[in-house]
Design a protein around this motif. Structure first.
Motif, PDB file in Angstrom:
ATOM      1  N   ALA A   1      88.100  10.349  -4.665  1.00 55.41           N
ATOM      2  CA  ALA A   1      88.872   9.720  -5.577  1.00 55.41           C
ATOM      3  C   ALA A   1      88.751  10.617  -7.044  1.00 55.41           C
ATOM      4  O   ALA A   1      87.701  11.156  -7.285  1.00 55.41           O
ATOM      5  CB  ALA A   1      87.960   8.202  -5.926  1.00 55.41           C
ATOM      6  N   SER A   2      89.754  10.419  -7.675  1.00 58.25           N
ATOM      7  CA  SER A   2      89.873  11.382  -8.976  1.00 58.25           C
ATOM      8  C   SER A   2      88.962  10.730  -9.809  1.00 58.25           C
ATOM      9  O   SER A   2      88.410   9.590  -9.984  1.00 58.25           O
ATOM     10  CB  SER A   2      91.258  11.328  -9.233  1.00 58.25           C
TER      11      SER A   2
ATOM     12  N   VAL B   1      90.450   7.658 -11.436  1.00 59.19           N
ATOM     13  CA  VAL B   1      90.269   6.379 -10.586  1.00 59.19           C
ATOM     14  C   VAL B   1      88.818   5.909 -10.733  1.00 59.19           C
ATOM     15  O   VAL B   1      88.573   4.875 -10.823  1.00 59.19           O
ATOM     16  CB  VAL B   1      90.460   6.645  -9.111  1.00 59.19           C
TER      17      VAL B   1
ATOM     18  N   PHE C   1      86.859  -1.127  -7.145  1.00 59.05           N
ATOM     19  CA  PHE C   1      87.820  -0.052  -6.657  1.00 59.05           C
ATOM     20  C   PHE C   1      89.112  -0.653  -6.810  1.00 59.05           C
ATOM     21  O   PHE C   1      90.314   0.089  -7.045  1.00 59.05           O
ATOM     22  CB  PHE C   1      87.137   0.332  -5.377  1.00 59.05           C
TER      23      PHE C   1
ATOM     24  N   VAL D   1      92.369   1.093  -5.469  1.00 60.71           N
ATOM     25  CA  VAL D   1      91.853   1.512  -4.143  1.00 60.71           C
ATOM     26  C   VAL D   1      91.270   0.642  -3.405  1.00 60.71           C
ATOM     27  O   VAL D   1      90.302  -0.128  -3.852  1.00 60.71           O
ATOM     28  CB  VAL D   1      90.678   2.851  -4.542  1.00 60.71           C
TER      29      VAL D   1
ATOM     30  N   HIS E   1      86.539   8.340  -0.372  1.00 53.26           N
ATOM     31  CA  HIS E   1      87.861   9.036  -0.278  1.00 53.26           C
ATOM     32  C   HIS E   1      89.157   8.076  -0.471  1.00 53.26           C
ATOM     33  O   HIS E   1      88.861   7.064  -0.130  1.00 53.26           O
ATOM     34  CB  HIS E   1      87.907  10.021   0.947  1.00 53.26           C
ATOM     35  N   VAL E   2      89.998   8.675  -0.744  1.00 54.68           N
ATOM     36  CA  VAL E   2      91.398   7.995  -0.873  1.00 54.68           C
ATOM     37  C   VAL E   2      92.521   8.871  -0.318  1.00 54.68           C
ATOM     38  O   VAL E   2      92.247  10.029  -0.239  1.00 54.68           O
ATOM     39  CB  VAL E   2      91.714   7.622  -2.345  1.00 54.68           C
TER      40      VAL E   2
END
Length: 360
Positions: free
Chosen positions: A233-234, A237, A274, A279, A357-358
């Motif tokens: 994830a950035s 985010v 999230f 997310v 993770h996305v």
């Protein structure tokens, strides 16, 4: 959650992970002297690993179950009845099990206790340690179970986590039939030593798309260190997620809670935070363990998820999650009677760190 010790020695994932080798005492039962023992329960045979849980809305065909048993690497399959029903007014996920055989798949502290499985066979309910203690449902008390065929009262026999992620209680298959559970709609798959990801593909081919498949394995499966496609994830985010979580500081811990401003449990808070950042991650702590790359605490960065194994009834079970804020601080919903808050990171019994993770 039970009180956890403060930061202690330098973190070592393997040293911090309980072995479940039988050094943990069996969970207490309400009153073993009241067991009638008119129903025979087979003694503990040998521990069986739990790799996957498959569940359908309807009963599974015998031929389908036989095909699962024939998959390369599968050692055994346990058939269960699964449903979500209200227990003491709160929706819980419950399994109807054969005490004589399911006990071999349970965590060792429970598996070796004849009294636990005899009590389930005689019609009592075993709550998970979390459901029992956090909701203060004391041993020997009575809870109302509202199933498809009406409401049945059951005695709380023990607080013992089943080892099946997200399952809040166990009853016998006879009790499940009494409550109107689907018959044989769930499978526990044991395949020790199998490639976890290849096994999943094989199970999907046999079971088809309409049957839910959940990984139960507790340990890192090997070369592929996570079950998440995409990329970490950035920072944007992560910061939105943390801001959302921080907006709930002071909100009470509520077992099963997912409601902003009213109450969260540990994994409910993480999932909600999230979601506010766009997310979607799973609801259950154990499933959140598989949402990204597994790391050591020494590699942790802001926004990573921290996990612990703190359940004395299931020493290898992932049982608590918090959000790492950096500089030795974390944000968590700790336990009944407490609130969402920022605390120092606790290394004792830490299972590890996950970087979510996305999709790319």
């Amino acid at each position: 959650m039970a009180d956890r010790p403060p930061v202690t020695a330098p973190f070592s994932p393997r040293a911090a992970t309980p072995s479940g080798s039988g050094t943990y005492p069996s969970p207490p039962v309400a009153d073993a002297d009241r067991l009638e023992r008119t129903i025979r329960v087979a003694p503990f045979d040998e521990p069986r690993s739990r790799e996957y849980f498959a569940v359908s809305a309807v009963s599974l065909d015998r031929e389908l179950i036989d095909k699962v048993r024939e998959i390369d690497g599968v050692r055994s399959v346990e058939v269960v009845d699964a449903a979500r029903i209200k227990v003491d007014g709160v929706t819980m996920s419950v399994l109807g099990v054969n005490p004589s055989t399911f006990r071999n798949y349970a965590p060792l502290p429970s598996a070796k206790s004849d009294e636990i499985w005899q009590g389930i066979a005689e019609g009592r309910i075993a709550l998970s340690n979390d459901a029992g203690t956090q909701r203060d449902l004391k041993l020997g008390s009575t809870v109302a179970m509202a199933g498809a065929q009406g409401t049945v009262d059951k005695e709380v026999w023990t607080h013992a986590t089943s080892g099946v992620a997200g399952i809040d209680a166990l009853i016998s298959r006879a009790s499940a039939a009494e409550l109107g559970f689907p018959r044989g709609n769930g499978l526990i798959v044991s395949a020790p030593g199998a490639d976890l990801w290849q096994l999943r593909e094989d199970l999907r081919k046999v079971l088809g798309p309409d049957i839910s498949l959940q990984v139960l394995a507790e340990e890192d499966p090997g070369p592929r260190r996570y079950d998440a496609e995409g990329v970490p994830a950035s920072e944007e985010v992560i910061e939105r997620m943390i801001a959302a979580a921080e907006s709930q500081l002071g909100v009470p811990y509520v077992w099963g809670g997912t409601t902003p401003g009213k109450g969260f449990d540990c994994s409910g808070l993480v999932q909600w935070a999230f979601r506010q950042a766009g997310v979607e991650i799973p609801r259950v702590t154990h499933d959140q363990w598989w949402t990204g790359e597994h790391l050591d605490y020494s590699e942790a960065r802001r926004g990573d998820l921290l996990f612990w194994r703190t359940d004395p009834t299931a020493p290898d079970y992932i049982s608590h999650v918090a959000i790492y804020l950096g500089n030795g601080k974390m944000l968590e919903a700790p336990r009944t009677g407490d609130v969402v808050k920022i605390t120092d990171v606790r290394l004792d019994k830490m299972a590890g760190v996950v970087r979510v993770h996305v999709a790319e």
